[in-house]
Design an enzyme around this catalytic site. Structure first.
Site, mmCIF file in Angstrom:
data_model
loop_
_atom_site.group_PDB
_atom_site.id
_atom_site.type_symbol
_atom_site.label_atom_id
_atom_site.label_comp_id
_atom_site.label_asym_id
_atom_site.label_seq_id
_atom_site.Cartn_x
_atom_site.Cartn_y
_atom_site.Cartn_z
ATOM 1 N N TYR A 28 -6.260 2.349 9.644
ATOM 2 C CA TYR A 28 -7.358 3.135 10.210
ATOM 3 C C TYR A 28 -8.706 2.404 10.139
ATOM 4 O O TYR A 28 -9.742 2.998 10.463
ATOM 5 C CB TYR A 28 -7.465 4.478 9.473
ATOM 6 C CG TYR A 28 -6.222 5.345 9.598
ATOM 7 C CD1 TYR A 28 -6.062 6.201 10.687
ATOM 8 C CD2 TYR A 28 -5.208 5.284 8.647
ATOM 9 C CE1 TYR A 28 -4.918 6.987 10.815
ATOM 10 C CE2 TYR A 28 -4.059 6.063 8.767
ATOM 11 C CZ TYR A 28 -3.929 6.904 9.852
ATOM 12 O OH TYR A 28 -2.789 7.663 9.978
ATOM 13 N N ASN A 40 5.462 -3.333 0.736
ATOM 14 C CA ASN A 40 5.993 -4.108 1.858
ATOM 15 C C ASN A 40 4.886 -4.373 2.877
ATOM 16 O O ASN A 40 5.150 -4.792 3.991
ATOM 17 C CB ASN A 40 7.143 -3.361 2.534
ATOM 18 C CG ASN A 40 8.366 -3.349 1.637
ATOM 19 O OD1 ASN A 40 8.735 -4.373 1.070
ATOM 20 N ND2 ASN A 40 8.985 -2.177 1.484
ATOM 21 N N ASP A 61 -0.659 3.671 -3.491
ATOM 22 C CA ASP A 61 -0.475 4.603 -2.375
ATOM 23 C C ASP A 61 -1.860 5.034 -1.914
ATOM 24 O O ASP A 61 -2.722 5.366 -2.733
ATOM 25 C CB ASP A 61 0.378 5.813 -2.752
ATOM 26 C CG ASP A 61 1.013 6.424 -1.505
ATOM 27 O OD1 ASP A 61 1.618 5.683 -0.718
ATOM 28 O OD2 ASP A 61 0.889 7.645 -1.300
ATOM 29 N N LYS A 118 -2.074 -5.333 2.432
ATOM 30 C CA LYS A 118 -2.423 -4.906 1.071
ATOM 31 C C LYS A 118 -2.286 -6.061 0.094
ATOM 32 O O LYS A 118 -3.126 -6.251 -0.789
ATOM 33 C CB LYS A 118 -1.464 -3.803 0.605
ATOM 34 C CG LYS A 118 -1.725 -2.428 1.132
ATOM 35 C CD LYS A 118 -0.799 -1.490 0.391
ATOM 36 C CE LYS A 118 -0.895 -0.081 0.860
ATOM 37 N NZ LYS A 118 0.045 0.795 0.121
HETATM 38 P P1 ITT Z 1 3.572 0.276 1.015
HETATM 39 O O1 ITT Z 1 3.961 1.697 0.763
HETATM 40 O O2 ITT Z 1 4.731 -0.639 1.251
HETATM 41 O O3 ITT Z 1 2.612 -0.263 -0.025
HETATM 42 P P2 ITT Z 1 2.276 1.419 3.366
HETATM 43 O O4 ITT Z 1 1.637 0.789 4.564
HETATM 44 O O5 ITT Z 1 3.402 2.390 3.565
HETATM 45 O O6 ITT Z 1 2.715 0.212 2.392
HETATM 46 P P3 ITT Z 1 0.617 3.502 2.171
HETATM 47 O O7 ITT Z 1 1.690 4.501 2.276
HETATM 48 O O8 ITT Z 1 -0.162 3.422 0.902
HETATM 49 O O9 ITT Z 1 1.142 2.042 2.489
HETATM 50 O O10 ITT Z 1 -0.496 3.623 3.316
HETATM 51 C C1 ITT Z 1 -0.479 4.606 4.257
HETATM 52 C C2 ITT Z 1 -1.173 4.188 5.496
HETATM 53 O O11 ITT Z 1 -2.566 4.359 5.311
HETATM 54 C C3 ITT Z 1 -0.996 2.748 5.948
HETATM 55 O O12 ITT Z 1 0.150 2.562 6.704
HETATM 56 C C4 ITT Z 1 -2.254 2.553 6.792
HETATM 57 O O13 ITT Z 1 -2.081 3.114 8.083
HETATM 58 C C5 ITT Z 1 -3.253 3.411 6.048
HETATM 59 N N1 ITT Z 1 -4.039 2.579 5.128
HETATM 60 C C6 ITT Z 1 -3.770 2.285 3.840
HETATM 61 N N2 ITT Z 1 -4.722 1.495 3.323
HETATM 62 C C7 ITT Z 1 -5.624 1.283 4.311
HETATM 63 C C8 ITT Z 1 -6.826 0.550 4.417
HETATM 64 O O14 ITT Z 1 -7.306 -0.154 3.400
HETATM 65 N N3 ITT Z 1 -7.471 0.570 5.582
HETATM 66 C C9 ITT Z 1 -7.012 1.268 6.640
HETATM 67 N N4 ITT Z 1 -5.875 1.979 6.633
HETATM 68 C C10 ITT Z 1 -5.182 1.989 5.480
#
Ligand code: ITT
Length: 191
Positions: A151, A9, A69, A13
C-alpha cells in the site's frame, strides 16, 4: 555476527529489515533453512499471526527466529483492511488490486486517516517476546511513487506530502511501522 531466521516469504520486508539490523546480524530465510512450505497465518489479529508464523519456524528448526505481521488500518473503514491486508482484494498478494479496492472503498470518504501497524514476534531460546511499531498518516486520492511495496503508493505519513512509495528505503525505514518495530527488536537483542 548473530544469525537469526526471519519467518517471511516477502523479499521487500527482508531487505527493509536487514537494512535496519545492520551488519551485526545475518538474516536467514525459511528457504535457506530447508522450509519451503507456506507459513500459515490464520489468526484474527496481527499479534496472533506474528506469533503463529514465528512458532511455525521455531517448531521446525528449534532456532532463534522472528516474524512480522503488518496491517494497514483505515479509521473510516473500522480498521480494514487490517489483518486482511495481504488478501484484501484477492486470495493472493496482488498489490495493485488491493490498492484499487481500497480507493474504491474510500470513494466519497473525507476522513482519510490511517495507520500502519507492525507486530514482531521473536522467539529467543524458546521464549516469546512481542514488539510493535506504528506510523500514522492518510490515504491519498490516487497512487504515486514506485518504491516500496504493498500500500506504499497510497500511504502519506503525517508531516509529509509524499507517499512511502516516493521515499528511499532509508527514508521510509526512519519513520515506518516496521523500522520502529525492528529498532525495538535490535535494542532488545543487543541488551
Ligand atoms: P509474510 O507473511 O511472508 O511476512 P506478507 O506479505 O504476507 O509476508 P503481511 O501479512 O505482514 O506480510 O502483510 C500484509 C500486507 O500488508 C502485505 O502483503 C502488503 O500488501 C501490506 N504491507 C505490509 N507491510 C507494508 C509496508 O511496509 N508498506 C506497504 N504495504 C505493506
Amino acid at each position: 555476527m548473530t544469525e537469526i531466521i526471519f519467518a517471511t516469504n516477502n523479499a521487500h520486508k527482508l531487505s527493509e529489515v536487514q537494512a535496519v539490523l545492520g551488519e551485526g546480524f545475518r538474516l536467514l530465510t525459511p528457504r535457506e533453512c530447508g522450509i519451503c512450505e507456506d507459513i500459515p497465518e490464520t489468526q484474527p489479529s496481527l499479534e496472533g499471526n506474528a506469533s503463529q508464523k514465528a512458532h511455525f519456524i521455531y517448531d521446525r528448526t528449534g532456532r532463534n527466529c522472528f516474524a512480522d505481521d503488518t496491517g494497514l488500518e483505515v479509521y473510516a473503514l473500522d480498521g480494514a483492511p487490517g489483518v486482511h491486508s495481504a488478501r484484501y482484494a484477492t486470495d493472493g498478494h496482488d498489490f495493485e488490486a488491493n490498492n484499487r479496492l481500497l480507493l474504491k472503498n474510500m470513494e466519497g470518504i473525507t476522513d482519510r486517516r490511517a495507520r500502519f501497524r507492525t507486530v514482531i514476534s521473536l522467539i529467543l531460546d524458546g521464549r516469546e517476546y512481542l514488539f510493535e511499531g506504528r506510523v500514522e498518516g492518510r490515504i491519498a486520492e490516487e497512487p504515486s511513487g514506485a518504491e516500496g511495496f504493498g500500500y506504499d503508493p497510497l500511504f502519506i505519513p503525517d508531516g509529509y506530502s509524499k507517499s512511502f512509495a516516493e521515499m528511499s528505503a532509508e527514508e521510509k525505514n526512519e519513520i515506518s511501522h516496521r523500522g520502529r518495530a525492528v529498532r525495538k527488536l535490535v535494542e532488545f537483542l543487543r541488551g
